[in-house]
Design a protein around this motif. Structure first.
Motif, short mmCIF file in Angstrom:
data_model
loop_
_atom_site.label_atom_id
_atom_site.label_comp_id
_atom_site.label_asym_id
_atom_site.label_seq_id
_atom_site.Cartn_x
_atom_site.Cartn_y
_atom_site.Cartn_z
N LYS A 296 0.84 -1.22 0.00
CA LYS A 296 0.00 0.00 0.00
C LYS A 296 0.86 1.26 0.00
CE LYS A 296 -4.04 2.13 2.13
NZ LYS A 296 -5.08 2.03 3.21
N ALA A 297 1.98 1.22 0.72
CA ALA A 297 2.88 2.38 0.75
C ALA A 297 3.47 2.63 -0.63
CB ALA A 297 3.99 2.15 1.77
N ILE A 298 3.79 1.56 -1.35
CA ILE A 298 4.29 1.70 -2.72
C ILE A 298 3.22 2.33 -3.60
CG2 ILE A 298 4.91 0.41 -4.80
CD1 ILE A 298 7.25 0.62 -3.00
N LEU B 28 6.39 -1.72 -14.06
CA LEU B 28 7.82 -1.42 -13.95
C LEU B 28 8.35 -1.79 -12.58
CD1 LEU B 28 8.03 2.05 -15.77
CD2 LEU B 28 8.95 -0.14 -16.59
N ILE B 29 7.56 -1.53 -11.54
CA ILE B 29 7.97 -1.87 -10.18
C ILE B 29 8.14 -3.38 -10.04
CG2 ILE B 29 7.12 -1.98 -7.79
CD1 ILE B 29 5.92 0.85 -8.31
N SER C 75 14.72 -4.20 -10.60
CA SER C 75 15.70 -4.84 -9.71
C SER C 75 15.74 -4.17 -8.35
CB SER C 75 17.09 -4.79 -10.36
OG SER C 75 17.47 -3.44 -10.61
N TYR C 76 14.93 -3.13 -8.14
CA TYR C 76 14.91 -2.45 -6.85
C TYR C 76 14.34 -3.39 -5.79
CZ TYR C 76 15.75 2.05 -9.14
OH TYR C 76 16.30 3.08 -9.85
N GLN D 95 11.92 6.99 -2.24
CA GLN D 95 13.16 7.11 -3.00
C GLN D 95 13.20 6.12 -4.16
OE1 GLN D 95 16.65 6.39 -0.64
NE2 GLN D 95 17.97 6.08 -2.43
N CYS D 96 12.78 4.88 -3.91
CA CYS D 96 12.86 3.85 -4.96
C CYS D 96 11.91 4.16 -6.12
CB CYS D 96 12.54 2.48 -4.36
SG CYS D 96 13.82 1.85 -3.26
N VAL D 97 10.69 4.55 -5.80
CA VAL D 97 9.71 4.84 -6.86
C VAL D 97 10.16 6.05 -7.66
CG1 VAL D 97 7.34 5.54 -7.34
CG2 VAL D 97 7.78 3.75 -5.66
N GLU D 98 10.69 7.08 -6.98
CA GLU D 98 11.15 8.27 -7.69
C GLU D 98 12.29 7.95 -8.64
OE1 GLU D 98 12.71 12.84 -6.90
OE2 GLU D 98 11.89 11.64 -5.25
N GLU D 99 13.25 7.14 -8.19
CA GLU D 99 14.36 6.76 -9.05
C GLU D 99 13.86 5.97 -10.26
OE1 GLU D 99 17.48 4.73 -7.04
OE2 GLU D 99 17.87 6.36 -5.62
N LEU D 100 12.91 5.09 -10.03
CA LEU D 100 12.37 4.28 -11.12
C LEU D 100 11.66 5.16 -12.15
CD1 LEU D 100 12.03 1.28 -11.96
CD2 LEU D 100 9.79 1.35 -10.87
N VAL D 101 10.86 6.11 -11.67
CA VAL D 101 10.14 7.01 -12.57
C VAL D 101 11.12 7.84 -13.40
CG1 VAL D 101 8.64 9.04 -12.68
CG2 VAL D 101 8.05 7.14 -11.17
N GLN D 102 12.13 8.39 -12.73
CA GLN D 102 13.10 9.22 -13.44
C GLN D 102 13.86 8.42 -14.49
OE1 GLN D 102 13.48 12.43 -13.33
NE2 GLN D 102 12.26 12.97 -11.54
#
Length: 416
Positions: free
Chosen positions: A228-230, A251-252, A256-257, A266-273
């Motif tokens: 849910k947080a993701i 994508l999530i 590999s995250y 942080q992880c979702v932002e890096e993935l989006v960028q």
């Protein structure tokens, strides 16, 4: 179904697909059509219109209601009226399962003495409302595919006439339509000498909300520490836009995250960028962002300048009051802008970072021959008159602008 292929990008979601999200529009459309209302779902691309149609049709059929769907892209737009209406009738017979009972070729030729639109009327009277004793619902999808054919006003006027026929013929109370596509009601009947398409019930199709998307959250189970947080972080980026939300979820699951607890942001932002925003035109598969770009910059009605000018206002101010003007409605149909609480805003953070001021400046420079002078004038707070055009240069600019739908700022500059 594994996490890797749990989500689906592009195309309609089949009935009861695990990631189908039930929204308020589902309830509104189901109740509206069941009550006999003529409904229309008009919105930008990849908002889930066709998936909504698939699911509502199945639910209505389970209630014993006769339904058929016609995808207008199957008929085409480079056809004569006879060919087009013939294709529409053929699709109806197939959709209602009447192809074996009514031979299309024989029936169509038997009506040759009538105009094409009248033949469709005969089909409804003599076949559909005769063959079926209960409610009959015709879904017409991808209506924007015929907005540029010359006789489209006649077709939508015919639908309105069927609705109005209820007052004189009670049998028509059993018939209704559902229109879906990228359009506005004013697009359907453009001829100002005709009554506008001012009937029916608009079904608002909004983005996903956190309390609606348990089906999407389930795809994260066993893959991330706190599903849910993701998802909360996903929605902060997508604003609930259906296609982007499904894409980011996929994508999530494929990344590999590790998505450890309390590292979700942080992880979702890096993935989006890394996988959506950077080099976005090359990474845009299936196509979504490029579709928005093209609808904004390749407007068929020479309104590109006005749409970009309107978008620039929103970009600068954050939001502007919604007045449902033709320009605002066209901008909303690009999918880039959404109406919320009476305001127009950029739909989500991903769009805002891609279609930013630097992108807009580049586009405006490409379409305006006087872009540098205009920008310098604006930067001087409209005070530096040396930046204004004069003589033949001004006349050339006005000649260029004559058939362009320019923004108010352009007009102000050329008239200064």
């Amino acid at each position: 179904m594994t996490n890797l292929n749990y989500y689906k990008l592009g195309g309609s979601l089949e009935y009861k697909h695990p990631t189908y999200v039930v929204r308020q529009a589902d309830y509104a459309l189901y109740e509206g059509l069941k009550n006999g209302d003529l409904c229309y779902v008009l919105n930008s691309r990849q908002m889930g219109k066709s998936s909504l149609r698939v699911h509502i049709m199945k639910q209505l059929k389970e209630q014993g209601i006769q339904c058929a769907s016609v995808d207008l892209t199957r008929i085409g737009s480079h056809v004569t009226p006879s060919e087009w209406y013939g294709g529409f009738v053929s699709e109806l017979l197939r959709g209602f399962g009447l192809s074996r009972k009514v031979n299309f070729g024989t029936w169509w030729r038997s009506q040759e003495f009538l105009p094409p639109k009248q033949r469709l009327s005969e089909l409804i009277d003599d076949v559909l409302l005769t063959e079926f004793s209960g409610k009959v619902i015709i879904f017409i999808d991808e209506i924007d595919s015929i907005l540029r054919i010359k006789f489209k006003d006649d077709f939508f006027a015919f639908i309105r006439a069927c609705y109005n026929q209820r007052a004189d013929n009670s049998e028509y109370q059993r018939l209704t339509f559902c229109l879906l596509g990228v359009a506005t009601p004013s697009n359907l009947i453009a001829d100002t000498n005709r009554t506008p398409f001012n009937i029916g019930r608009a079904i608002e199709l909004t983005g996903f909300k956190l309390n609606e998307i348990d089906a999407l959250i389930r795809g994260f189970e066993g893959r991330v520490a706190r599903p849910k947080a993701i998802m909360e972080e996903v929605l902060k980026w997508t604003g609930g836009q259906p296609f982007l939300t499904q894409k980011l979820c996929q994508l999530i699951c494929n990344s590999s995250y590790s998505f450890l607890e309390h590292q979700e942001k942080q992880c979702v932002e890096e993935l989006v960028q890394n996988q959506i925003i950077e080099n976005w035109e090359a990474q845009d598969e299936p196509e979504h962002l490029r579709t928005i770009r093209d609808r904004l910059t390749q407007n068929a009605e020479n309104q590109t300048g006005r749409l970009l000018g309107l978008y620039q206002q929103i970009l600068h101010q954050g939001e502007i009051p919604a007045d449902d003007s033709p320009e605002q409605m066209q901008l909303r149909l690009t999918g880039l802008i959404v109406k919320q609480q009476g305001k127009l805003r950029i739909y989500n953070r991903i769009y805002a970072e891609i279609f930013n001021q630097a992108w807009l400046d580049k586009i405006l420079t490409n379409i305006r021959p006087y872009a540098q002078m205009l920008n310098a004038w604006v930067n001087s707070n409209f005070q530096d008159e040396s930046r204004l055009l004069r003589g033949q240069t001004l006349q050339d600019a006005r000649n260029w602008a004559a058939d362009k739908g320019l923004s108010d700022l352009d007009r102000r500059f050329l008239d200064a």
